[in-house]
Design an enzyme around this catalytic site. Structure first.
Site, PDB file in Angstrom:
ATOM      1  N   HIS A  19      12.677  -7.799  -4.089  1.00  0.00           N
ATOM      2  CA  HIS A  19      11.751  -6.704  -4.463  1.00  0.00           C
ATOM      3  C   HIS A  19      10.365  -7.041  -3.895  1.00  0.00           C
ATOM      4  O   HIS A  19       9.643  -7.858  -4.453  1.00  0.00           O
ATOM      5  CB  HIS A  19      11.677  -6.579  -5.996  1.00  0.00           C
ATOM      6  CG  HIS A  19      10.857  -5.428  -6.482  1.00  0.00           C
ATOM      7  ND1 HIS A  19      11.290  -4.576  -7.476  1.00  0.00           N
ATOM      8  CD2 HIS A  19       9.622  -4.987  -6.127  1.00  0.00           C
ATOM      9  CE1 HIS A  19      10.360  -3.667  -7.713  1.00  0.00           C
ATOM     10  NE2 HIS A  19       9.322  -3.902  -6.900  1.00  0.00           N
ATOM     11  N   HIS A  21       6.686  -5.366  -1.861  1.00  0.00           N
ATOM     12  CA  HIS A  21       5.886  -4.259  -1.322  1.00  0.00           C
ATOM     13  C   HIS A  21       5.212  -4.750  -0.048  1.00  0.00           C
ATOM     14  O   HIS A  21       4.350  -5.633  -0.099  1.00  0.00           O
ATOM     15  CB  HIS A  21       4.839  -3.808  -2.350  1.00  0.00           C
ATOM     16  CG  HIS A  21       5.476  -3.255  -3.585  1.00  0.00           C
ATOM     17  ND1 HIS A  21       5.790  -1.925  -3.715  1.00  0.00           N
ATOM     18  CD2 HIS A  21       5.899  -3.855  -4.725  1.00  0.00           C
ATOM     19  CE1 HIS A  21       6.374  -1.723  -4.896  1.00  0.00           C
ATOM     20  NE2 HIS A  21       6.450  -2.884  -5.521  1.00  0.00           N
ATOM     21  N   ASN A  47       7.494   2.910  -1.951  1.00  0.00           N
ATOM     22  CA  ASN A  47       6.431   3.711  -2.583  1.00  0.00           C
ATOM     23  C   ASN A  47       5.168   3.746  -1.725  1.00  0.00           C
ATOM     24  O   ASN A  47       4.094   3.343  -2.149  1.00  0.00           O
ATOM     25  CB  ASN A  47       6.117   3.205  -4.002  1.00  0.00           C
ATOM     26  CG  ASN A  47       5.612   1.766  -4.029  1.00  0.00           C
ATOM     27  OD1 ASN A  47       5.960   0.964  -3.173  1.00  0.00           O
ATOM     28  ND2 ASN A  47       4.783   1.432  -5.008  1.00  0.00           N
ATOM     29  N   LYS A 101      15.580   3.643  -4.661  1.00  0.00           N
ATOM     30  CA  LYS A 101      14.698   3.200  -5.740  1.00  0.00           C
ATOM     31  C   LYS A 101      14.191   4.400  -6.537  1.00  0.00           C
ATOM     32  O   LYS A 101      13.548   5.294  -5.974  1.00  0.00           O
ATOM     33  CB  LYS A 101      13.511   2.435  -5.142  1.00  0.00           C
ATOM     34  CG  LYS A 101      12.413   2.056  -6.141  1.00  0.00           C
ATOM     35  CD  LYS A 101      12.811   0.888  -7.022  1.00  0.00           C
ATOM     36  CE  LYS A 101      11.781   0.597  -8.109  1.00  0.00           C
ATOM     37  NZ  LYS A 101      10.595  -0.113  -7.626  1.00  0.00           N
ATOM     38  N   HIS A 172      12.248  -5.867 -12.008  1.00  0.00           N
ATOM     39  CA  HIS A 172      11.177  -6.627 -12.665  1.00  0.00           C
ATOM     40  C   HIS A 172      11.213  -6.537 -14.185  1.00  0.00           C
ATOM     41  O   HIS A 172      10.272  -6.029 -14.804  1.00  0.00           O
ATOM     42  CB  HIS A 172       9.792  -6.237 -12.137  1.00  0.00           C
ATOM     43  CG  HIS A 172       9.559  -4.745 -11.956  1.00  0.00           C
ATOM     44  ND1 HIS A 172       9.710  -3.845 -12.976  1.00  0.00           N
ATOM     45  CD2 HIS A 172       9.185  -4.026 -10.879  1.00  0.00           C
ATOM     46  CE1 HIS A 172       9.444  -2.629 -12.525  1.00  0.00           C
ATOM     47  NE2 HIS A 172       9.116  -2.716 -11.248  1.00  0.00           N
ATOM     48  N   ASP A 244       8.291  -8.722  -6.605  1.00  0.00           N
ATOM     49  CA  ASP A 244       7.395  -7.576  -6.816  1.00  0.00           C
ATOM     50  C   ASP A 244       6.002  -7.896  -6.285  1.00  0.00           C
ATOM     51  O   ASP A 244       4.991  -7.436  -6.837  1.00  0.00           O
ATOM     52  CB  ASP A 244       7.332  -7.148  -8.286  1.00  0.00           C
ATOM     53  CG  ASP A 244       6.799  -5.720  -8.433  1.00  0.00           C
ATOM     54  OD1 ASP A 244       6.695  -5.012  -7.416  1.00  0.00           O
ATOM     55  OD2 ASP A 244       6.484  -5.323  -9.569  1.00  0.00           O
ATOM     56  N   HIS A 248      -2.942  -5.529  -3.019  1.00  0.00           N
ATOM     57  CA  HIS A 248      -3.977  -4.491  -2.982  1.00  0.00           C
ATOM     58  C   HIS A 248      -5.232  -5.161  -2.450  1.00  0.00           C
ATOM     59  O   HIS A 248      -5.482  -6.333  -2.757  1.00  0.00           O
ATOM     60  CB  HIS A 248      -4.274  -3.945  -4.384  1.00  0.00           C
ATOM     61  CG  HIS A 248      -3.153  -3.150  -4.984  1.00  0.00           C
ATOM     62  ND1 HIS A 248      -2.943  -1.818  -4.697  1.00  0.00           N
ATOM     63  CD2 HIS A 248      -2.169  -3.497  -5.843  1.00  0.00           C
ATOM     64  CE1 HIS A 248      -1.884  -1.380  -5.373  1.00  0.00           C
ATOM     65  NE2 HIS A 248      -1.394  -2.383  -6.068  1.00  0.00           N
TER      66      HIS A 248
HETATM   67  O1  DOR Z   1       2.249  -3.719 -10.452  1.00  0.00           O
HETATM   68  C1  DOR Z   1       2.897  -2.989  -9.721  1.00  0.00           C
HETATM   69  N1  DOR Z   1       2.498  -2.736  -8.456  1.00  0.00           N
HETATM   70  N2  DOR Z   1       3.998  -2.409 -10.194  1.00  0.00           N
HETATM   71  C2  DOR Z   1       4.671  -1.488  -9.503  1.00  0.00           C
HETATM   72  O2  DOR Z   1       5.649  -0.991  -9.989  1.00  0.00           O
HETATM   73  C3  DOR Z   1       4.190  -1.044  -8.177  1.00  0.00           C
HETATM   74  C4  DOR Z   1       3.353  -2.054  -7.552  1.00  0.00           C
HETATM   75  C5  DOR Z   1       2.568  -1.518  -6.377  1.00  0.00           C
HETATM   76  O3  DOR Z   1       3.161  -0.832  -5.547  1.00  0.00           O
HETATM   77  O4  DOR Z   1       1.385  -1.826  -6.287  1.00  0.00           O
HETATM   78 ZN    ZN Z   2       7.501  -3.090  -7.306  1.00  0.00          ZN
END
Ligand code: DOR
Ligand code: ZN
Length: 344
Positions: A19, A21, A47, A101, A172, A244, A248
């Site tokens: 998992h 990103h 996403n 997903k 998660h 996960d 950012h």
């Molecule tokens: O904390 C998170 N960040 N949870 C999520 O489900 C998405 C993820 C994100 O894409 O930043």
């Molecule tokens: Zn996630």
């Protein structure tokens, strides 16, 4: 599975992060090489804005990832963002994806296009069950923040009953109750992150607010963390590592409205090694970070030996404009590959 453990080094065979990103553009180019260095493959979350919800977009995204990790031994296992797909779409996508997903609408970053009512998803879930396509779920309601996962468990139970041949991955998980649910239905599986094995809500908000530890689902109670830890260390045959890792930019984390996500990709394996060692379970790390995922998903990742050394490593303060988990702190283990590199 062949692997080696002694007090100074561990060789993991094809570790997997089920998992992740990766994002797009400049961020992708910073973060994807870090996962590709440490892991042999991983499940890439869809996403983005707009979401990855069609085959053309998915193949384009896959190409962008391949360019960003050029030369690394790493299999990106792609996912589609859940919508009401028909059978033709899913048959065409199947060779290119590891699963679909599902996000309930609005529960996390870029999930606005998610599902409004789970019942409406059922025709598509029936096709996925028929075609053998796994369902990955962000299992939170929009209730009180500490109860969101627990409230979703009855939905997992209903889906597991209605679609007994559908592989359902509870992504998660953060609660003791979710761990217990695994044993109720044979088609339920789960990923567990590194940070949920270590943190409780106290670490996030018990003292000065820690934006870099804020994520969805939020870290819960000590007894929840302990249940997750027991499941990971055993490891429970139906749990897998999924970081996960959710980068950012600092500007989005250290802000009045802090974005949810913990960026763990570069520290995941060293910290897992440290944690498994502390619990005298280093010989079980291979199962948690690779073997279970291969069996559950039926994937054969590229053959890759990843060497970890027991030598203190100070985690960099930044990777690009992202603050990693454990920034500036020292970890007892490090990836051997890093030795030859000047910095991140
Ligand atoms: O904390 C998170 N960040 N949870 C999520 O489900 C998405 C993820 C994100 O894409 O930043
Ligand atoms: Zn996630």
């Amino acid at each position: 599975m062949e692997h080696l453990v002694n007090t100074h080094e561990i060789v993991l065979t094809s570790p997997l992060d089920m998992h992740i990103h990766f994002r797009e553009g400049a961020m992708l180019r910073v973060v994807a090489p870090l996962s590709a260095e440490a892991f042999a493959g991983g499940v890439i979350m869809p996403n983005l804005t707009p979401p990855v919800d069609g085959l053309d977009r998915l193949l384009q995204y896959r190409t962008e990832i391949d360019e960003a990790i050029a030369g690394a031994i790493f299999a990106p296992y792609m996912t589609l963002f859940f919508r009401a797909y028909d059978e033709v779409e899913l048959r065409a996508a199947r060779p290119h994806i590891i699963g679909v997903k599902l996000y309930p609408a609005g529960v996390t970053t870029n999930s606005e296009a998610g599902v409004q009512r789970i019942r409406d998803a059922e025709p598509t879930l029936a096709i996925m069950e028929e075609l053998g396509i796994p369902l990955l779920v962000h299992g939170e309601t929009s209730g009180f923040v500490l109860d969101r996962e627990r409230e979703f468990l009855s939905i997992y139970a209903r889906l597991a009953q209605r679609f007994p041949r559908l592989t359902i991955v509870m992504e998660h998980i953060t609660t003791r109750d979710a761990v217990a649910l695994l044993d109720e239905y044979p088609n339920l599986y789960a990923t567990i992150t590194l940070h949920h094995l270590q943190l409780t809500l106290d670490d996030v908000a018990g003292g000065l607010l820690q934006p870099h530890l804020f994520c969805k689902p939020i870290a819960k109670r000590p007894e929840d963390r302990d249940a997750l830890l027991r499941a990971a260390l055993a490891p429970h045959p139906r749990v897998m590592f999924g970081s996960d890792s959710a980068p950012h930019p600092v500007s989005a984390k250290e802000a009045a409205g802090c974005a949810a996500g913990v960026f763990t990709a570069p520290v995941a394996l060293p910290l897992l090694a440290e944690m498994f060692e502390q619990h005298d379970a280093l010989d079980r790390l291979q199962t948690f970070v690779s073997d279970n995922a291969r069996r559950i998903y039926g994937v054969t990742p590229p053959e890759k030996k990843v060497l970890l050394w027991r030598e203190p490593w100070q985690v960099p303060a930044r990777y690009g404009d992202v603050t990693p988990y454990y920034a500036g702190r020292t970890v007892a283990w490090q990836l051997a590959q890093r030795q030859s590199r000047a910095g991140p």
